[in-house]
Design a protein around this motif. Sequence first.
Motif, PDB file in Angstrom:
ATOM      1  N   GLY A 314       0.340  -0.958   0.143  1.00 54.21           N
ATOM      2  CA  GLY A 314      -0.048  -0.266  -0.165  1.00 54.21           C
ATOM      3  C   GLY A 314       0.694   1.449   0.235  1.00 54.21           C
ATOM      4  O   GLY A 314       0.184   2.577   0.247  1.00 54.21           O
ATOM      5  N   ILE A 315       2.128   1.546  -0.202  1.00 51.41           N
ATOM      6  CA  ILE A 315       3.115   2.505  -0.301  1.00 51.41           C
ATOM      7  C   ILE A 315       3.200   2.583  -1.469  1.00 51.41           C
ATOM      8  O   ILE A 315       3.270   1.700  -2.454  1.00 51.41           O
ATOM      9  CB  ILE A 315       4.537   1.950   0.243  1.00 51.41           C
ATOM     10  CG1 ILE A 315       4.200   2.204   2.039  1.00 51.41           C
ATOM     11  CG2 ILE A 315       5.021   3.099   0.535  1.00 51.41           C
ATOM     12  CD1 ILE A 315       5.062   1.535   2.823  1.00 51.41           C
ATOM     13  N   GLU A 316       2.391   3.805  -2.365  1.00 48.82           N
ATOM     14  CA  GLU A 316       3.143   4.772  -3.568  1.00 48.82           C
ATOM     15  C   GLU A 316       4.694   5.367  -3.369  1.00 48.82           C
ATOM     16  O   GLU A 316       4.524   6.818  -2.752  1.00 48.82           O
ATOM     17  CB  GLU A 316       1.859   5.550  -3.601  1.00 48.82           C
ATOM     18  CG  GLU A 316       1.899   6.122  -5.428  1.00 48.82           C
ATOM     19  CD  GLU A 316       0.326   7.225  -5.920  1.00 48.82           C
ATOM     20  OE1 GLU A 316       1.044   7.009  -6.914  1.00 48.82           O
ATOM     21  OE2 GLU A 316      -0.211   6.749  -4.176  1.00 48.82           O
ATOM     22  N   VAL A 317       5.101   4.988  -4.339  1.00 43.75           N
ATOM     23  CA  VAL A 317       6.294   5.792  -4.505  1.00 43.75           C
ATOM     24  C   VAL A 317       6.625   6.884  -5.461  1.00 43.75           C
ATOM     25  O   VAL A 317       6.582   6.422  -6.831  1.00 43.75           O
ATOM     26  CB  VAL A 317       7.620   5.074  -4.884  1.00 43.75           C
ATOM     27  CG1 VAL A 317       8.994   5.472  -4.572  1.00 43.75           C
ATOM     28  CG2 VAL A 317       7.439   3.481  -3.152  1.00 43.75           C
ATOM     29  N   PHE A 318       6.736   8.090  -5.766  1.00 44.84           N
ATOM     30  CA  PHE A 318       6.863   9.438  -6.464  1.00 44.84           C
ATOM     31  C   PHE A 318       8.205   9.248  -7.251  1.00 44.84           C
ATOM     32  O   PHE A 318       8.326   9.691  -8.528  1.00 44.84           O
ATOM     33  CB  PHE A 318       5.892  10.134  -5.465  1.00 44.84           C
ATOM     34  CG  PHE A 318       4.278  10.306  -5.429  1.00 44.84           C
ATOM     35  CD1 PHE A 318       4.156  10.525  -6.486  1.00 44.84           C
ATOM     36  CD2 PHE A 318       4.454  10.287  -4.360  1.00 44.84           C
ATOM     37  CE1 PHE A 318       2.473  10.245  -6.049  1.00 44.84           C
ATOM     38  CE2 PHE A 318       2.630   9.956  -3.745  1.00 44.84           C
ATOM     39  CZ  PHE A 318       2.315  10.514  -5.064  1.00 44.84           C
ATOM     40  N   SER A 319       8.968   9.305  -5.746  1.00 40.85           N
ATOM     41  CA  SER A 319      10.446   9.270  -6.415  1.00 40.85           C
ATOM     42  C   SER A 319      11.654   9.340  -5.816  1.00 40.85           C
ATOM     43  O   SER A 319      11.376   9.080  -4.325  1.00 40.85           O
ATOM     44  CB  SER A 319      10.522  11.122  -6.881  1.00 40.85           C
ATOM     45  OG  SER A 319      11.703  11.298  -6.918  1.00 40.85           O
ATOM     46  N   VAL A 320      12.606   8.330  -6.688  1.00 37.32           N
ATOM     47  CA  VAL A 320      13.936   8.064  -6.023  1.00 37.32           C
ATOM     48  C   VAL A 320      14.936   8.730  -6.724  1.00 37.32           C
ATOM     49  O   VAL A 320      14.931   8.180  -8.051  1.00 37.32           O
ATOM     50  CB  VAL A 320      13.554   6.112  -5.765  1.00 37.32           C
ATOM     51  CG1 VAL A 320      15.363   6.335  -5.037  1.00 37.32           C
ATOM     52  CG2 VAL A 320      13.197   5.934  -5.303  1.00 37.32           C
ATOM     53  N   GLN A 321      15.769   9.424  -5.732  1.00 37.66           N
ATOM     54  CA  GLN A 321      16.873  10.257  -6.620  1.00 37.66           C
ATOM     55  C   GLN A 321      17.874   9.817  -6.076  1.00 37.66           C
ATOM     56  O   GLN A 321      17.686  10.158  -4.777  1.00 37.66           O
ATOM     57  CB  GLN A 321      16.320  11.561  -6.462  1.00 37.66           C
ATOM     58  CG  GLN A 321      14.666  11.923  -8.074  1.00 37.66           C
ATOM     59  CD  GLN A 321      15.523  11.324  -8.909  1.00 37.66           C
ATOM     60  OE1 GLN A 321      16.295  11.896  -9.716  1.00 37.66           O
ATOM     61  NE2 GLN A 321      14.466  11.222  -9.948  1.00 37.66           N
ATOM     62  N   PRO A 322      18.803   9.981  -6.749  1.00 41.22           N
ATOM     63  CA  PRO A 322      20.467   8.970  -5.664  1.00 41.22           C
ATOM     64  C   PRO A 322      21.085  11.167  -6.291  1.00 41.22           C
ATOM     65  O   PRO A 322      21.059  11.820  -6.791  1.00 41.22           O
ATOM     66  CB  PRO A 322      21.120   8.508  -6.676  1.00 41.22           C
ATOM     67  CG  PRO A 322      20.741   8.514  -8.077  1.00 41.22           C
ATOM     68  CD  PRO A 322      19.617   9.057  -7.839  1.00 41.22           C
TER      69      PRO A 322
END
Length: 398
Positions: A314-322
């Motif tokens: 149930g987790i929505e990930v919008f962005s993963v930026q290094p």
Amino acid sequence: MSTTTERSPESDEGRGRGGAAGAAGRPSRLIHSEATTEIPVHLLFRDDPRDPAGVALPSAVVRGGAARPRVEPGARADAARPSVPLPPPVPVPGADPELAERRARVLPGAVGVLAGGVGAAGCVLALWWAGVLPRALPGAPGRAGARGIGAAQWAVLAGAGALALFGFGGLARGRVGGAWVLTLFGRYRGSVRRTGLLWVNPLLLRRRVDVRLRHWRSEPMAAVDRSGVALRVVVLVVWRVRDAARAALAVADHQEYLRECVEATAARVLSRLPADAFHDGARGAADGGPTLRDAEAVGEALTRALAAQAEPVGIEVFSVQPTRIEYAPEVAEAMHRRRIAALDARHRDSVLTSVVDSVEDTVTRLTTRGLLVELDDYERKALVKDLTVAFCTGHGER
């Protein structure tokens, strides 16, 4: 006064076979230069148009032929940027299909306040009816002939007390950005996302879940690139809870689960790319392959991989930026020296390419205008060598 002697083909052949005899008959150089000992240009004067490394030399420079079209440095600027190769997806067990967020039945808070007030008033009336209230509160009006609390008074008192407890005990305050997950004896009964004063069944167990948009900056995580070089990575994750029921019930701690998934996903994605283009066997700028320096492509790959891992809970990930990708301290100094050496080699290669292009253009123009018709192969090579030395000397003085 200088005189010019005629040379026959036999004399030219003898000069190629005998070093001493040929050296005596060589003409003077057309371009004189003294700085020739430190310039590595000997590979340009071979009969084979390819050097030992397999790099084709311009035909106009070697044999005075027509110039071949050159590839401009920015010709690949408009090419589509390749995407980062994603690792094969890791199978994640899906959540219970019945465990999906749904709206729970709640009442406005005014209903709970009203019920609690009625129950409290009923308790007071029952005590007054039993004649206990005057003794407990001196001066309060009492009922004549009261004999104490009987069975009827106890029944009314119990009912009114239960109503007061249910009325006031079920009051809850809904907040913006928060949700209540309600369970009854271990069974999911619904979620509440309303705000303000509410009345919820006090028998239900409430679990508060934060559903606001949140960001999390990781600690430096250990990873390796495709060549096995140790890295330290810091990422910024923007996420929120989309399904409060799954976030609260499908996993023990959804925040800890997300942190572990970030570390595992970063290790898997980063291990498929080289950190820099100068690695052995790495695909760099030569063939358009991405590296870990391409933060946008790496961020897109991390986002897609992490979103697939976090969706079942149930987790929505919008962005993963290094935000930082650097070498581990134990290898940072060695890789820094290697990067400097690669930049220096790239600079020397660009200078040599510029010199070769300049020599090619000069020889092509001279050939087109008919100024090199009377020169044989040896004189033509000597001219190319002198031009190369002159252009290299000019680049070195800049």
